[in-house]
Design a protein around this motif. Structure first.
Motif, PDB file in Angstrom:
ATOM      1  N   ARG A  88       0.816  -1.220   0.000  1.00  0.00           N
ATOM      2  CA  ARG A  88       0.000   0.000   0.000  1.00  0.00           C
ATOM      3  C   ARG A  88       0.850   1.270   0.000  1.00  0.00           C
ATOM      4  O   ARG A  88       0.334   2.345  -0.306  1.00  0.00           O
ATOM      5  N   GLY A  89       2.125   1.181   0.336  1.00  0.00           N
ATOM      6  CA  GLY A  89       3.012   2.339   0.319  1.00  0.00           C
ATOM      7  C   GLY A  89       2.639   3.413   1.324  1.00  0.00           C
ATOM      8  O   GLY A  89       2.639   4.606   1.019  1.00  0.00           O
ATOM      9  N   TYR A  90       2.329   3.013   2.560  1.00  0.00           N
ATOM     10  CA  TYR A  90       1.901   3.960   3.592  1.00  0.00           C
ATOM     11  C   TYR A  90       3.036   4.877   4.037  1.00  0.00           C
ATOM     12  O   TYR A  90       4.217   4.504   4.004  1.00  0.00           O
ATOM     13  N   GLY A  91       2.643   6.074   4.522  1.00  0.00           N
ATOM     14  CA  GLY A  91       3.573   6.966   5.184  1.00  0.00           C
ATOM     15  C   GLY A  91       3.821   6.510   6.616  1.00  0.00           C
ATOM     16  O   GLY A  91       3.157   5.589   7.105  1.00  0.00           O
ATOM     17  N   PRO A  92       4.748   7.161   7.337  1.00  0.00           N
ATOM     18  CA  PRO A  92       5.125   6.716   8.690  1.00  0.00           C
ATOM     19  C   PRO A  92       3.952   6.620   9.664  1.00  0.00           C
ATOM     20  O   PRO A  92       3.819   5.629  10.390  1.00  0.00           O
ATOM     21  N   GLY A  93       3.088   7.646   9.697  1.00  0.00           N
ATOM     22  CA  GLY A  93       1.969   7.633  10.631  1.00  0.00           C
ATOM     23  C   GLY A  93       0.983   6.518  10.352  1.00  0.00           C
ATOM     24  O   GLY A  93       0.517   5.832  11.270  1.00  0.00           O
ATOM     25  N   MET A  94       0.676   6.307   9.084  1.00  0.00           N
ATOM     26  CA  MET A  94      -0.278   5.275   8.712  1.00  0.00           C
ATOM     27  C   MET A  94       0.303   3.882   8.902  1.00  0.00           C
ATOM     28  O   MET A  94      -0.424   2.937   9.218  1.00  0.00           O
ATOM     29  N   LYS A  95       1.601   3.739   8.724  1.00  0.00           N
ATOM     30  CA  LYS A  95       2.240   2.443   8.981  1.00  0.00           C
ATOM     31  C   LYS A  95       1.989   1.998  10.412  1.00  0.00           C
ATOM     32  O   LYS A  95       1.574   0.866  10.675  1.00  0.00           O
ATOM     33  N   SER A  96       2.249   2.896  11.356  1.00  0.00           N
ATOM     34  CA  SER A  96       2.088   2.534  12.765  1.00  0.00           C
ATOM     35  C   SER A  96       0.620   2.306  13.107  1.00  0.00           C
ATOM     36  O   SER A  96       0.289   1.401  13.886  1.00  0.00           O
ATOM     37  N   ALA A  97      -0.281   3.094  12.506  1.00  0.00           N
ATOM     38  CA  ALA A  97      -1.712   2.930  12.789  1.00  0.00           C
ATOM     39  C   ALA A  97      -2.218   1.580  12.285  1.00  0.00           C
ATOM     40  O   ALA A  97      -3.002   0.901  12.968  1.00  0.00           O
ATOM     41  N   MET A  98      -1.770   1.161  11.095  1.00  0.00           N
ATOM     42  CA  MET A  98      -2.192  -0.137  10.559  1.00  0.00           C
ATOM     43  C   MET A  98      -1.634  -1.275  11.397  1.00  0.00           C
ATOM     44  O   MET A  98      -2.348  -2.234  11.708  1.00  0.00           O
ATOM     45  N   ARG A  99      -0.373  -1.179  11.780  1.00  0.00           N
ATOM     46  CA  ARG A  99       0.211  -2.215  12.646  1.00  0.00           C
ATOM     47  C   ARG A  99      -0.604  -2.361  13.929  1.00  0.00           C
ATOM     48  O   ARG A  99      -0.961  -3.473  14.343  1.00  0.00           O
ATOM     49  N   ASN A 100      -0.886  -1.237  14.569  1.00  0.00           N
ATOM     50  CA  ASN A 100      -1.618  -1.284  15.843  1.00  0.00           C
ATOM     51  C   ASN A 100      -3.021  -1.848  15.678  1.00  0.00           C
ATOM     52  O   ASN A 100      -3.522  -2.570  16.548  1.00  0.00           O
ATOM     53  N   SER A 101      -3.678  -1.537  14.561  1.00  0.00           N
ATOM     54  CA  SER A 101      -5.061  -1.984  14.361  1.00  0.00           C
ATOM     55  C   SER A 101      -5.155  -3.495  14.161  1.00  0.00           C
ATOM     56  O   SER A 101      -6.196  -4.093  14.413  1.00  0.00           O
ATOM     57  N   VAL A 102      -4.057  -4.114  13.729  1.00  0.00           N
ATOM     58  CA  VAL A 102      -4.056  -5.563  13.491  1.00  0.00           C
ATOM     59  C   VAL A 102      -3.433  -6.319  14.662  1.00  0.00           C
ATOM     60  O   VAL A 102      -3.952  -7.338  15.113  1.00  0.00           O
TER      61      VAL A 102
END
Length: 310
Positions: A88-102
């Protein structure tokens, strides 16, 4: 169908009512979500973790097996979520948010009532769920804080924040006091009980308040990401757990408890972290909301299939 209705009425619906109360209060009074998140992080969460670990009998063999499962499960989930992040090519903030959500799932205020319902209050499965809750409570307060801050704070500041989290001290203290049979003085035991009892209600109200802050439609820009988060948490989670318990050769009851523990929706911790540290709060809230709603079907399906096999 009977199992579905039973879970819906005795577990999911009561939690839904609490969340709805939080939404109503937010719409009526505009509550301060940051104050609520601090109450959860610094007061109610460490209290309930300490209380349950201190009171529950858990053998060393059980601890070893559950921790091994948890490490394997988290590694497998991390590999999958990192693959999605790269695609998906996420930026830094979205990377951490996706990790946490899973990676952070609702093992406490959803997982414990669900465990008691699915296994009729079995002490062994409850002990397993408490161990999962312990690890799931520790990781958001360590790795989770690092994850949401790594791209915008220096390492010393992050470490200071992690060390300020009471839950990382509550866990070893509970094990030590239980191991050495140190009684809790009554003046402390009573307020500890009050705080522990308040955890589930406050956490669900906090989730409702956060959901009351957002639009009740998924933005097109977030639709794919929220859907991916829900699929990874609710579908990939229990499938990975089933594969791992099969490879480990665990007995059916332990295996079933671990699979059920992995099937729950995204944890409120991901929202609390996002709000506390201003990191993709809208995505985090919608991921929790959507996964909680979808879990009505997915969790019921997991329990249904396990009851056929076990």
């Amino acid at each position: 169908m009977g199992i579905f209705v039973h879970i819906l009425l005795t577990n999911v619906l009561p939690m839904g009512i609490m969340i709805a109360l939080g939404i109503t209060l937010q719409r009526a009074f505009k509550l301060d979500i940051k104050t609520l998140s601090k109450l959860n992080f610094y007061l109610f969460s460490p209290a309930v973790i300490f209380d349950l670990l201190y009171k529950t009998e858990i053998s060393a063999q059980t601890v070893g097996l559950i921790l091994l499962f948890f490490v394997l499960f988290m590694v497998a989930q991390s590999i999958i979520v990192e693959t999605v992040i790269r695609l998906r090519g996420y930026g830094p903030g979205m990377k951490s948010a996706m990790r946490n959500s899973v990676l952070f799932y609702n093992s406490a205020n959803y997982g414990i009532p669900l465990n008691q319902l699915a296994f009729a209050g079995n002490e062994k499965t409850l002990a397993i769920q408490i161990l999962i809750m312990m690890t799931q409570s520790l990781i958001p307060n360590t790795y989770g804080i690092y994850n949401v801050n790594a791209h915008k704070a220096d390492p010393k500041a992050i470490m200071r924040t992690i060390l300020s989290m009471p839950v990382i001290y509550a866990i070893p203290l509970a094990f030590l006091m239980r191991g050495f049979e140190v009684p809790i003085p009554q003046p402390l035991a009573t307020p500890l009980g009050y705080l522990s009892d308040a955890f589930i209600g406050t956490a669900l109200i906090t989730l409702g308040v956060q959901l009351g802050n957002m639009e009740w439609r998924i933005k097109r820009s977030l639709l794919v990401d929220v859907s991916l988060s829900g699929m990874l948490r609710l579908v990939a989670g229990p499938l990975l757990a089933w594969l791992i318990v099969w490879l480990m050769g665990l007995d059916k009851l332990t295996a079933a408890a671990l699979i059920v523990s992995s099937a729950v929706p995204t944890s409120l911790s991901s929202v609390l972290l996002a709000v506390e540290f201003d990191n993709e709060a809208e995505f985090a809230s919608q991921s929790v909301f959507v996964s909680t709603i979808l879990s009505i079907v997915t969790v019921t399906a997991v329990i249904f299939f396990l009851q056929i096999e076990v």
